[in-house]
Design an enzyme around this catalytic site. Structure first.
Site, PDB file in Angstrom:
ATOM      1  N   HIS A  34      -0.786  12.617   2.757  1.00 46.70           N
ATOM      2  CA  HIS A  34       0.566  12.842   2.251  1.00 46.70           C
ATOM      3  C   HIS A  34       0.516  13.249   0.782  1.00 46.70           C
ATOM      4  O   HIS A  34       0.597  12.394  -0.098  1.00 46.70           O
ATOM      5  CB  HIS A  34       1.392  11.565   2.400  1.00 46.70           C
ATOM      6  CG  HIS A  34       1.520  11.087   3.810  1.00 46.70           C
ATOM      7  ND1 HIS A  34       0.539  10.369   4.439  1.00 46.70           N
ATOM      8  CD2 HIS A  34       2.511  11.249   4.727  1.00 46.70           C
ATOM      9  CE1 HIS A  34       0.922  10.089   5.683  1.00 46.70           C
ATOM     10  NE2 HIS A  34       2.099  10.605   5.886  1.00 46.70           N
ATOM     11  N   HIS A 268       5.261  16.745   2.716  1.00 47.08           N
ATOM     12  CA  HIS A 268       5.218  15.292   2.888  1.00 47.08           C
ATOM     13  C   HIS A 268       3.930  14.806   3.545  1.00 47.08           C
ATOM     14  O   HIS A 268       3.229  13.975   2.981  1.00 47.08           O
ATOM     15  CB  HIS A 268       6.411  14.815   3.714  1.00 47.08           C
ATOM     16  CG  HIS A 268       6.292  13.403   4.182  1.00 47.08           C
ATOM     17  ND1 HIS A 268       6.631  12.338   3.385  1.00 47.08           N
ATOM     18  CD2 HIS A 268       5.815  12.878   5.342  1.00 47.08           C
ATOM     19  CE1 HIS A 268       6.380  11.214   4.035  1.00 47.08           C
ATOM     20  NE2 HIS A 268       5.895  11.511   5.225  1.00 47.08           N
ATOM     21  N   GLU A 417      16.499 -12.780   8.310  1.00 40.84           N
ATOM     22  CA  GLU A 417      15.193 -13.242   8.775  1.00 40.84           C
ATOM     23  C   GLU A 417      14.057 -12.321   8.325  1.00 40.84           C
ATOM     24  O   GLU A 417      13.021 -12.767   7.848  1.00 40.84           O
ATOM     25  CB  GLU A 417      15.182 -13.333  10.309  1.00 40.84           C
ATOM     26  CG  GLU A 417      16.188 -14.310  10.885  1.00 40.84           C
ATOM     27  CD  GLU A 417      17.595 -13.744  11.008  1.00 40.84           C
ATOM     28  OE1 GLU A 417      17.779 -12.523  10.773  1.00 40.84           O
ATOM     29  OE2 GLU A 417      18.521 -14.499  11.334  1.00 40.84           O
TER      30      GLU A 417
END
Lengths: 673, 673
Positions: A34, A268, A417
């Site tokens: 990347h 990317h 959570e």
């Protein structure tokens, strides 16, 4: 390598372009990776590392270093470049071995592998949430150990985060809590490059990010991420803001400098290609050769920043020395908290805590254990995702922390959570704190990605999962774990412990607290369970072996195996079988992982090959139990979801009964006869 | 029951207090439950159901009904009360059996159990995210089927959400996408009661919720949730806003009316107690007896709202009849999309799609399948969590949808795996759409809670999980699934299919699309795999049985079992063994769940008891494979995390090779000899 002339540009530009060059070359050499993110973030990272970050490559574990988290872990060449340039123990050859077998430069940064990498990132949203944990730990330690003139804990946590990090739900959970708790030393550099893998962020993303973070109580700015002075100015303002965490949306350009790929998603996730690299280097005024080119000035510049960090560490060391003199007890406590060891005597009386005969839920037993050990382990800090009373995670006399008072040791994580778990990872990574957190076992599903990372990083987080079966009753199938134990057992390096009674719960905590090299999950009942009479049965301490013969008989014909609350059903079945003249051994198996690390001889002694008739019972999916019951055995479990009703009815209606277990065992005996 | 005088109050107050009374009494009778939320939300729910909601209890599946989602599922007595009062097939006796075995009134609402419950809620954040899927489905169907004068798809989606729903990360993912896509008919009533289980929201929550949602592009309001006119006014404004989703923060009081428990967390999750119920009823001006008291006027009032809904359905039915005449082809397509069946001929040529001999990744094969079938199944709508090119989820010639143009069939979900999955659930629940979504297999961990709910609700969502093993190579262990297959296999009712080549991938899609009673997960490779020569090997169509003899030999001495890419290793090992004079059968096992539903005779024919020597190979955790290899068998897998390197090196270094498999098999043969 021919001597070449250093390009004529500022030290900042030299450094940023060096990072771009190293990135392009390493990704091209690996032929995968990347490049775009490090090229786009090089300017802001250069400013951060050269003008702000407090670090010492000679001591990557210096407790008071600033923490730097590359949440956008796919941009790993950014941090590998910086680590090399600043002089960490990461040779240039490792950068040339990017993404190769055995290198220290894996595709995404791994904290247990590469010095200077604070946390393992890649799964988006995790890094920024770990960073909240790092900043929370800093604020907690500062509140506990700093004294006037002695700010021995005083550092920032910096994050580079991407669009992806901020789209992930976990970023909402952790950043909202960071705002609530006023983590003023947390500073997020948002790499606002308008590009995701699928293309423009316009395809899926129209958040007003600064406004969103303001809604969390953050200090938000926007700035040009390629103007080093603008970056510095925004960072200075963020540092000056001490009451609120900061985010700066730095407008950047992915693949900065690439004539044909800048601002495109093709920058990317794939190499630019040799020709485009040539064009990019030319465009940046950079030598096209040699590859991996690093001007001497850049090394001098960045290692100067490192030397300044070493100097700051030296000053800090002096400060701590003085602190040791002035506050010897505090200093001892500080050392203890950082030592990675439990204080002597922390478990005194733990094995005597519970009287046999009484009935108590293992979650309540867990609470009693915390009441006992919490005062002795002052760096044990935990909380719950808004189930404090249910999880029994709050020790008595322990205050909760608030944004204005971090002297408490209990954290109300809110209904978050996943965020909680990732924050726990950050707290564990920081050092100085032993973190734990509670929720219902069924919601372990929400935090599974963070458990996996804790395992990979080998960090000692403790999960208190209560309401561990249909034994929770009326809340019904949405809240009843069925597949969660087995699902957790599949995660490499996680230690799961499901105690059968209060005494085994004490052992569970002992195992968890003594496990410093990975996370431990405790599965605890909502419903009351008799405390077994250990005069009659084997000692609960045997639970440290993961499975043990709880109740034996001479010449057992078969073995009944259970975990947690179902062990009591097995004991009842044993008696029913005895009445039928069948001799059955009962094995309590609270932890598969511990059992599997035992010597073969021990395992054989518990489950001898000579006794192939075995029945397992566990109120969850049977998949996996073949390992212990074998082909002649039988498994009693629940291969379907539960139901909403009083739990005793559920056990009865679903066949999780001593009668069914005894009957199943009798069938095996008859078949084998 | 003595005749009592109806209290003197407005119809609204009578209704809201009836809901409060039913709630208090049902929870008290069950002696467990959550009274506070329904008592606090009764006013806004009464306004919504009596003045806004379009519904017909006589036909709970009327396609054009408004959807009502109780995201705060713990407040289940709210919806049970409303369903009874409006005349759904839910007798009052069921309310008296709240949370009891076999009742239709479980602790949290379950859509497959109770008519009028649109989605199963309880795990917080899921309902509101399902609602985004419901609203997205409505907008999509409207864009495809409505014509001037024929708004045959035209309904709202209303949600009651709690603090907990909004704290959960999934709410960020789904609501940000809802804002991005301009889902103007989605209206969230936020039950802003300032109380969570742990106490005041001040303990953990300081979000400025309206501001946060404005940052997502929503229309946000604040209003008094106990003033029916204020509620109506805010809802009217929300309905009038058609370009943006709406949220209204309704300030409410949990346990409204309870003198001692209103505004406390103790009202949240436990019965009020007989005495407090008495005091509350007195305080509300409500008869303390009889229990479950319902004034006739309330039934008349609420069933009047239901009758109005029935009238609207009758009008809609007329409209659709006219539509059928004017747009017969569209109408046929509309009926087809709602039918729960695939169009005839949808799979023509599917079994001939791939030529043997070539090499193709199963993710690419999956893409080719989508290219073929997508034009034939116009209601197949899917997307990816920003991994479109990697997951190969976008069929050719298929446009993506945008807020201004919903004619596309592809959704860029953004980097929001959990949200995507919950939105897919909502789309499936809506009807008219067959949804699928893609991400990397390792991120199946992020969406596990939603998979579980899809299983529980028995809805046909398809997950396209690519990059299904260490075969993804250089991205490294954070991205390499190891425990995910087995973890997914533990989830009851999920069908997992991991094809071994392109032809099995076509079968996987066939299985997935024909599975209408639960979700299906496809695990697909990043790396290329040879397309097997089915003239030499068994037909891929055998894959529908979950496992089949791919390559047999006369009198096999042992069986090699594999799934996915590892099947090719097993085939190579078979040849190596043949060279050693050992006859081995190769079994391809793409789906455990399908295999386990086969008749015993078939299973025995594939894995005969008479051939106990077996070696399994799968590039993941071995836990569970004992089921098929038995005690004399051996398992080759990965009981640890992967590494970053080219994948062929990983397979070799981790022992996932034909040589190792053949050697392991030879050892078994020798040991058995």
């Amino acid at each position: 390598m021919n001597k070449i002339t250093t390009p004529s540009m500022s030290l900042h530009d030299l450094t940023a372009n060096t990072i771009r060059g190293l990135t392009m070359d390493a990704v091209q050499k690996a032929n995968i990776g990347h490049p775009g993110m490090p090229m786009g973030a090089a300017d802001m990272a250069t400013v951060l590392w050269s003008r702000f970050l407090k670090f010492n490559p000679e001591d990557p574990h210096w407790p008071n270093r600033d923490r730097f988290v590359l949440s956008a872990g796919h941009g790993s060449m950014l941090i590998y470049s910086l680590l090399y340039l600043t002089g960490y123990e990461l040779p240039l050859d490792e950068l040339k071995q990017f993404r190769q077998w055995g290198s220290q430069t894996p595709g995404h940064p791994e904290s247990h592998l590469t010095p200077g990498v604070e946390t393992t990132t890649g799964p988006l949203g995790q890094g920024i949430s770990n960073a909240v944990g790092l900043a929370l730990a800093e604020k907690w330690l500062a509140a506990h150990f700093n004294r006037p003139g002695y700010d021995i804990v005083d550092h920032h946590t910096y994050v580079i985060a991407s669009d992806g990090d901020l789209m992930e739900g976990i970023s909402h959970e952790s950043c909202a809590l960071a705002g609530h708790l006023g983590l003023g030393k947390l500073i997020v550099l948002y790499d606002d490059n308008h590009i995701t893998i699928d293309g423009s962020t316009d395809l899926s993303y129209s958040d007003d990010v600064p406004k969103r973070f303001e809604a969390y109580g953050w200090f938000a700015q926007r700035a040009d991420g390629h103007d080093p002075d603008a970056v510095e100015k925004a960072l200075r303002a963020a540092v000056a803001e001490t009451d609120r965490p900061s985010i700066i949306a730095f407008r950047t350009h992915i693949g900065f400098g690439s004539p044909n790929k800048q601002d495109t998603s093709s920058a990317h996730g794939e190499p630019l290609g040799d020709e485009e690299i040539r064009l990019t280097k030319e465009n940046l005024g950079w030598p096209t050769e040699p590859l991996f080119y690093i001007p001497d000035q850049v090394l001098i510049y960045m290692r100067g920043a490192a030397r300044a960090g070493a100097q700051r560490q030296a000053e800090w060391t002096e400060l701590v020395a003085a602190y040791e003199t002035t506050y010897p007890e505090l200093a001892a406590a500080y050392r203890q908290s950082l030592s990675g060891e439990l204080p002597d005597g922390w478990d005194e009386g733990l094995d005597q805590l519970f009287e046999p005969g009484k009935s108590i839920a293992t979650r309540a037993a867990s609470g009693a254990v915390l009441d006992l050990v919490s005062p002795r382990i002052p760096f044990l800090v935990g909380g719950s995702a808004d189930l404090t009373g249910s999880n029994k995670t709050r020790p008595k006399n322990v205050k909760h922390l608030t944004r204005d008072d971090f002297s408490g040791r209990y954290i109300h994580f809110g209904i978050r959570e996943h965020g909680m778990s990732s924050i726990l990872n950050g707290m564990a990574l920081h050092g100085g704190i032993r973190p734990y957190g509670g929720t219902f076992l069924v919601f372990s599903d929400y935090l599974r990605p963070t458990i996996r990372l804790a395992c990979m990083m080998e960090i000692p987080v403790i999960y208190v999962f209560s309401h561990d079966s249909i034994g929770l009753g009326e809340d019904g199938p949405t809240h009843q774990p069925i597949e969660q134990w087995m699902g957790l057992r599949t995660i490499p390096r996680l230690l799961l412990f499901r105690p059968a009674d209060a005494a085994e719960t004490a052992v569970a905590w002992q195992v968890a607290l003594e496990n410093w090299t990975g996370p431990t999950a405790l599965a605890l009942t909502r419903q009351g369970l008799p405390i077994l009479d250990r005069a009659k049965y084997a000692s609960a301490q045997e639970g440290v072996k993961g499975a043990y013969v709880l109740s034996d008989v001479p010449d057992p014909q078969l073995i009944l195996i259970g975990s947690g609350s179902e062990v009591h059903i097995a004991l009842e079945a044993q008696e029913l079988l005895a009445a039928e003249g069948v001799a059955a051994r009962v094995v309590s198996m609270p932890s598969w992982e511990l059992f599997e690390t035992q010597p073969a001889a021990y395992r054989e002694s518990v489950l001898p090959a000579a006794i192939p008739l075995r029945v397992s019972i566990e109120a969850g999916v049977t998949l996996g139990w073949e390992r212990y019951v074998g082909p002649q055995g039988a498994m009693i479990g629940l291969d379907h979801y539960g139901a909403s009703a009083p739990y005793k009815e559920l056990y009865k209606n679903f066949g999780l009964t001593a009668e069914n277990m005894a009957g199943t065992a009798l069938d095996l005996v008859k078949k084998a006869a």
